[in-house]
Structures are given as C-alpha cells and as structure tokens.
Write an enzyme that holds these catalytic residues in place. Structure first.
Site, PDB file in Angstrom:
ATOM      1  CG  ASP A 145      -1.538   5.784   3.991  1.00  0.00           C
ATOM      2  OD1 ASP A 145      -2.081   5.137   4.910  1.00  0.00           O
ATOM      3  OD2 ASP A 145      -1.264   6.996   4.093  1.00  0.00           O
ATOM      4  CG  LEU A 169       8.449  -9.497  -8.091  1.00  0.00           C
ATOM      5  CD1 LEU A 169       8.826  -8.182  -8.768  1.00  0.00           C
ATOM      6  CD2 LEU A 169       6.932  -9.554  -7.870  1.00  0.00           C
ATOM      7  CG  HIS A 172      -5.315  -2.962   8.329  1.00  0.00           C
ATOM      8  ND1 HIS A 172      -4.725  -1.893   7.701  1.00  0.00           N
ATOM      9  CD2 HIS A 172      -5.546  -2.566   9.605  1.00  0.00           C
ATOM     10  CE1 HIS A 172      -4.600  -0.881   8.572  1.00  0.00           C
ATOM     11  NE2 HIS A 172      -5.107  -1.269   9.723  1.00  0.00           N
TER      12      HIS A 172
END
Ligand code: IPE
Ligand code: IPE
Ligand code: MG
Length: 256
Positions: free
Chosen positions: A36, A147, A53
């Site tokens: 965020d 991962l 972003h």
C-alpha cells in the site's frame, strides 16, 4: 534494536548485514504483503498516482528476489482488491495493465529463478489482456518448485469465504459431504489458498493499520507487522527488519 534498524535503513539498499542477523532456522514459511501507499508516493513527488503503481513494480522485484534468497516458501502479494474497482476507470485500467508490464520483463527471470507463479481472486471480471498475461505466467512456471509467488488479483476475503460456503452447501446438498464433516480444515480446503499454508507473517506498508478484506480466515494467527514506509520505497532492509521482528515474537496460538 531500533538503532540497528535505523542504521540498516539509513544505508538503504545494502541489506547484507540485515540478512546476516536473521536466524536461518526461523524464516517465515509464508509471507503475505498488503502493498500500500503507491498513490501517496506519487503525490509526494507531484506525479500522477499511476507513476506510484509503476514504481511499485521495482519493490516487487526486490522483495521477490530477497524472499527467494531467504528461502521463504510462499510470498503472497495483494495487488488488486475486490474494492479497488471503486477507483477512477483510468486508474483501474492502469492497475490491470500492470501484470502485462510486470511479466513482460520479469517472467524470464522468474523462470530462471524457479519461481512458481500462482493467482487468487475472481478471474471472471478481469479483462482478457490481464488474464492472458497472468495465465501465461502461471502456465510457464507451473513445474517450478521454488518460491511460490501468489498474486491476489481481484481478491476479497469475504467474497472468497462466501464462495467457499456456497460450494460447501452445494456439496452437502449433493451428498458429497455431511455437515458434521465441515471442519476448519475442510473450510480451508475450499478457499483459494487450499494448497498453501496460512501466512506466518503479514506485512502492510504505508501506515494504514487494517486488513482491507485480505486473508481474513488465513490470517487468524499470522504475526502482523505494519510500517509507515510507502510500498515503492520498501526495500530489502525493510523486509529483513520485518522478519527480524517476526523472529522475536512468541507464537502461542492460545497456549501459554
Ligand atoms: C496500493 O497503493 C496499490 C493498490 C491498492 C492497488 P494505493 O494505490 O492504495 O496507494 P495509496 O494508499 O492511495 O497511497
Ligand atoms: C488494499 O489497499 C488493497 C491492495 C493493496 C491491493 P487499499 O489502498 O485499496 O485499501 P484501503 O482502501 O486503504 O483500505
Ligand atoms: Mg491504499
């Protein structure tokens, strides 16, 4: 302790020392992050929100690399919530074009690093170009056993739980399951995280202290760590700091 953390931060990108301080035997298996603060990062610089972003992708790259290096098994990233449709259309469109931008440059590296890309969220509402990019990444990395990089895209925990409850009800009605058999494990197996363990550590950046409809079932016993750092500024040292704090926590699960 705090002094050491500020020292790591002040030095910026060099996280070697921070990593060296971590106990290798107590690395969280699953780290989930509410990324965020992109909009505020941009605003502070007089830039449009989408610039934040775009910049946020760089932080994703750093943290994926480091999670892999630290032997974290699952990294879940909250990329777009079921509530984010409320934003102006241009911003939504940009957010939904980011998977293409991200995978275009990163997919070859993720493949090389044996990363297994996964997705959770309602795919039906996503535009075709977004779906194409994310499905391709999932397909191209499906045999990788490193991962697990799990993107929460058009994800909302309440809608996820509602879907699970509907599916369970249908299965009970169809006689596939009896209501007595609906345990916590069964509920978990109907969620989008069915094949992955609950997050051990949940991080939120940007100073907001809330979950915003993220993994409400799965985070029942997650360790929570909040930082004021805005997502585009989040780096390896911050990630190491979160894990160091996690390693100091006593996880009691209601026991003593
Ligand atoms: C996080 O940054 C990215 C998404 C929610 C998609 P924000 O866009 O929420 O940034 P702020 O919170 O407005 O600063
Ligand atoms: C949560 O951030 C969603 C994502 C990070 C994808 P928001 O910025 O949308 O959450 P609120 O509105 O501050 O709760
Ligand atoms: Mg926000």
């Amino acid at each position: 302790m705090l002094d050491k953390f500020s020292k790591w931060r002040a030095r910026g990108k060099d996280s070697n020392e921070a990593i060296a301080e971590l106990e290798t035997t107590n690395i969280p298996n699953h780290v989930a992050i509410i990324m965020d603060g992109n909009g505020r990062w941009a605003k502070k610089r007089g830039l449009p929100r989408i610039a934040g972003h775009r910049e946020g992708i760089k932080a994703i790259n750093k943290i994926v690399r480091q999670a892999n290096q630290l032997d974290v098994k699952v990294l879940t990233l909250y990329a777009f919530s079921t509530e984010n449709w409320k934003r102006p259309k241009a911003e939504v469109d940009y957010l939904l074009s980011l998977p293409e931008i991200f995978f275009k440059s990163e997919l070859p590296i993720l493949k090389q690093e044996n990363v297994n890309v996964r997705l959770m969220g309602s795919m039906a509402q996503l535009p075709e170009h977004t779906l194409k990019a994310v499905r391709n990444a999932v397909e191209e990395t499906k045999d990788n056993d490193g991962l697990i990089l799990n993107f929460a895209l058009n994800y909302g925990s309440r809608s996820e739980m509602l879907e699970a409850i509907k599916q369970i009800s249908e299965d009970v009605a169809a006689g596939k399951l009896s209501s007595d058999e609906v345990t916590e494990e069964v509920m978990s197996s109907y969620l989008m995280t069915a094949s992955i363990s609950d997050p051990d550590l949940l991080i939120r950046t940007s100073g907001e202290i809330r979950l915003s409809n993220f993994m409400l079932w799965q985070a029942a016993y997650s360790e929570l760590w909040f930082t004021d750092v805005l997502w585009p500024d989040f780096n390896e040292s911050h990630f190491a700091e979160a894990i160091a704090v996690y390693q100091k926590r006593a996880r009691r699960y209601g026991g003593v």
